[in-house]
Scaffold this active site. Structure first.
Site, short mmCIF file in Angstrom:
data_model
loop_
_atom_site.label_atom_id
_atom_site.label_comp_id
_atom_site.label_asym_id
_atom_site.label_seq_id
_atom_site.Cartn_x
_atom_site.Cartn_y
_atom_site.Cartn_z
N HIS A 1 47.39 44.32 45.88
CA HIS A 1 46.28 45.29 45.92
C HIS A 1 46.75 46.69 46.32
CE1 HIS A 1 43.37 42.26 45.07
NE2 HIS A 1 43.59 41.58 46.18
N ASP B 1 46.51 35.60 40.86
CA ASP B 1 45.70 35.54 42.07
C ASP B 1 44.23 35.54 41.63
OD1 ASP B 1 46.12 36.42 45.25
OD2 ASP B 1 44.18 37.05 44.41
N HIS C 1 42.05 37.39 42.72
CA HIS C 1 41.59 38.79 42.70
C HIS C 1 42.46 39.64 41.79
CE1 HIS C 1 40.54 36.92 46.61
NE2 HIS C 1 39.35 37.42 46.30
N ASP D 1 44.52 31.42 45.92
CA ASP D 1 43.10 31.50 46.29
C ASP D 1 42.19 31.11 45.12
OD1 ASP D 1 43.95 33.78 45.03
OD2 ASP D 1 43.30 35.17 46.61
ZN LIG Z 1 43.49 37.11 46.23
#
Ligand SMILES: [Zn+2]
Length: 597
Positions: A396, A430, A432, A519
């Site tokens: 991120h 991931d 995200h 995740d």
């Molecule tokens: Zn994540």
């Protein structure tokens, strides 16, 4: 000082330069070689089908890019053997262990390819066959060197028969290095191998009937190697074992990760994650822990802006132990004027309110980058798979911003480093979106960024990860987002993954960087999907089947009870997919699609 790396092709300047130096070494050290044999080296790398061998070049280079020596190995996957064409130091370079170091890499490479052994020619150490005492001395030294690797001439055949009577002096032996394997070489396999060597390497010198006679002379089944002559059993300590390290996943663990421990409630990114994963990986015999080297900050500065790096460093240094600063003001309206107050300024460089700065965040994040770069160097050396087991995560972190528990985008730093040597693809799996590497490489076409993730409509980071974000300028078409629904079956996911892998194949990368987030697992507090251990195994296997040198970066994953088991399944799938189906072709040839978008 030198390091050894594998050169896949000469399409990038740094490799072109290396190959041209290799050609110069050939001209200097093998003056009898035809011009054609020197000129064809770049093409050997690019066009294995034409030459019926896949060529593998290793170079020993100093920190300035000077090539001190090289080895060229040819591989035939069908007949399961390697032929060592050349191994040579550069002119005026003697000693320093270059020949030995190169040969050790070549052996690791060959072993990972699952061959019977390495074959090569060596001039004889028998005074009957070599009249010149000076040359005989050199020949003996060479055969003694190879004996220390348990490589011996094949005996009881007519391989040494001269093609013409006038070539009777100094005929070469055919030497075989079985790579420490207890795998006898059957007569039929040996005959095919010898025929291939003679036809492909010496076809212009050897008439057909000569080749037929030599091949037919291999009558022992299995073939016999000469017993040790120089290093008898009492010299065991002088033997060099082959370790099989290229068939193991290089594992770099961030040994400084737990200094970064945010104890606030709800901060799920905690040290136990790494311990849980390590405990499970220890059950697999496919990893080799590597030493993590320290790298210069310039590698980070190549993907993050100086203002942000300087701020992050200074802020962490000024904070007292145990004290955290959370961004709480976000000066979006006047980006030209960062707030003076250091703590307030955190929001100027951050995308959310839950990624704190503290004294150890810098050290831990820097060490995670070191792990990523240590793994990248392993890929450059020729290792197939590497895993940087780190926290804090990095995907991120953008060019000028941190967030999502991430400070430095370790995957992007490694991808950028590798991009000097060949095209790179980053695949983010991931839960995200990988907004960090998307923004960092958004205008570049040499690093493809692909991300599969929960749709930003409902999933962090909310403001990007949409399908229509496809890159800008030169990077147009080199960012692929595959946002997926809140609830989805693994079959749907696999379909999207196939699409991602096809796009990656079209890019023809030399290296793949995978941002592995666990995740996506069932019960993860930050995700909505329900992948099981078996699903992770399948995902890993599909990535492995790309058969690309692959660096896996640990990103998210917060269900501590299952994170280790899921990681173990992912890696056993990845390893199985990569090695079980090794066709021996270069990575790009295994890819199903051709052309670029
Ligand atoms: Zn994540």
């Amino acid at each position: 000082m030198f390091r050894i790396r594998r050169v896949f092709d000469d399409s990038f300047p740094v490799n072109r330069e290396a190959v041209s130096q290799v050609q110069q070494i050939l001209r200097d050290q093998f003056p009898q070689l035809a011009k054609y044999d020197v000129d064809k080296i770049p093409e050997l790398l690019l066009n294995p089908l034409k030459h019926r061998f896949r060529s593998i070049v290793y170079v020993a280079e100093d920190p300035h890019g000077m090539i001190k020596g090289f080895a060229l190995l040819s591989h035939d996957a069908q007949l399961k053997f390697c032929y060592l064409d050349y191994i040579s130091a550069a002119k005026n370079i003697t000693g320093g262990g270059i020949g030995g170091a190169l040969y050790e890499y070549v052996r690791e490479e060959a072993l990972s390819l699952g061959v019977y052994g390495i074959f090569f020619e060596c001039l004889p150490d028998d005074p009957q066959l070599c009249k010149d005492p000076e040359i005989l001395k050199q020949n003996r030294a060479r055969l003694k060197f190879y004996e220390s690797y348990q490589a011996y001439p094949i005996v009881g055949t007519a391989y040494e028969t001269p093609v013409k009577p006038e070539d009777a002096d100094n005929p070469p032996y055919l030497v075989c290095d079985p790579l420490g394997q207890e795998q006898p070489l059957p007569k039929e396999a040996a005959r095919k191998i010898v025929q291939a060597i003679l036809e492909r390497r010496y076809g212009h010198l050897c008439p057909k009937d000569y080749i037929g006679r030599v091949v037919a002379s291999f009558v022992d089944d299995p073939i016999r190697l000469r017993p040790p002559k120089y290093l008898k059993t009492e010299h065991q300590e002088k033997l060099h074992p082959v370790t099989g390290k290229f068939k193991r996943i290089a594992l770099a663990v961030n040994d400084r990760h737990d200094i970064h421990h945010v104890r606030e409630r709800g901060y799920v990114e905690s040290p136990v994650r790494i311990r849980s994963i390590l405990k499970e990986l220890e059950k697999l015999d496919i990893f080799e822990k590597i030493k993590v080297e320290g790298y210069a900050e310039r590698h980070i500065r190549a993907v993050h802006c100086a203002d942000y790096i300087n701020y992050f460093k200074r802020m962490c240094q000024t904070l007292e132990p145990g004290k955290s600063v959370y961004p709480y003001v976000f000066p979006l309206r006047n980006a030209a004027r960062p707030p003076k107050e250091m703590a307030v300024r955190a929001g100027y460089y951050c995308i959310d309110t839950f990624t704190p700065l503290n004294q150890n965040a810098w050290n831990a994040a820097k060490r995670a980058v070191d792990c990523a770069l240590s793994c990248a160097d392993q890929l450059l050396e020729g290792r197939r798979l590497a895993y940087a087991l780190v926290r804090p995560p990095g995907h991120h972190a953008e060019y000028n911003a941190f967030g999502g528990f991430c400070y430095f985008n370790s995957a992007a730093v490694a991808a950028n480093y590798l991009s000097t040597f060949g095209r790179v693809a980053i695949l983010d799996i991931d839960y995200h979106h990988g907004n960090g590497q998307q923004t960092i490489f958004y205008r570049r076409s040499d690093v493809l960024t692909v991300s599969l993730h929960g749709h930003p409509r409902f999933a962090y980071p909310y403001f990007c990860g949409f399908e229509e974000e496809t890159g800008e300028e030169e990077g147009t078409g080199y960012n692929l987002n595959l946002p997926l629904p809140e609830q989805l079956a693994v079959e749907q996911y696999v379909k999207a993954l196939q699409k991602a892998l096809k796009r990656i194949s079209r890019h023809k990368p030399a290296y793949l960087v995978v941002c592995l987030g666990l995740d996506t697992a069932k019960g993860d507090p930050t995700g909505t999907w329900g992948f099981t251990a078996r699903d992770f195994s399948e995902i890993g296997q599909r990535l492995g089947q790309l058969q690309l040198p692959t660096l896996v970066m640990q990103e998210g994953g917060y269900k501590n009870r299952s994170i280790g088991v899921n990681a173990r399944h992912f890696f056993s799938g990845l390893w199985g997919g990569h090695f079980a189906e090794d066709t021996g072709k270069p990575a790009n040839e295994n890819l199903s699609e051709k052309g670029r978008c």
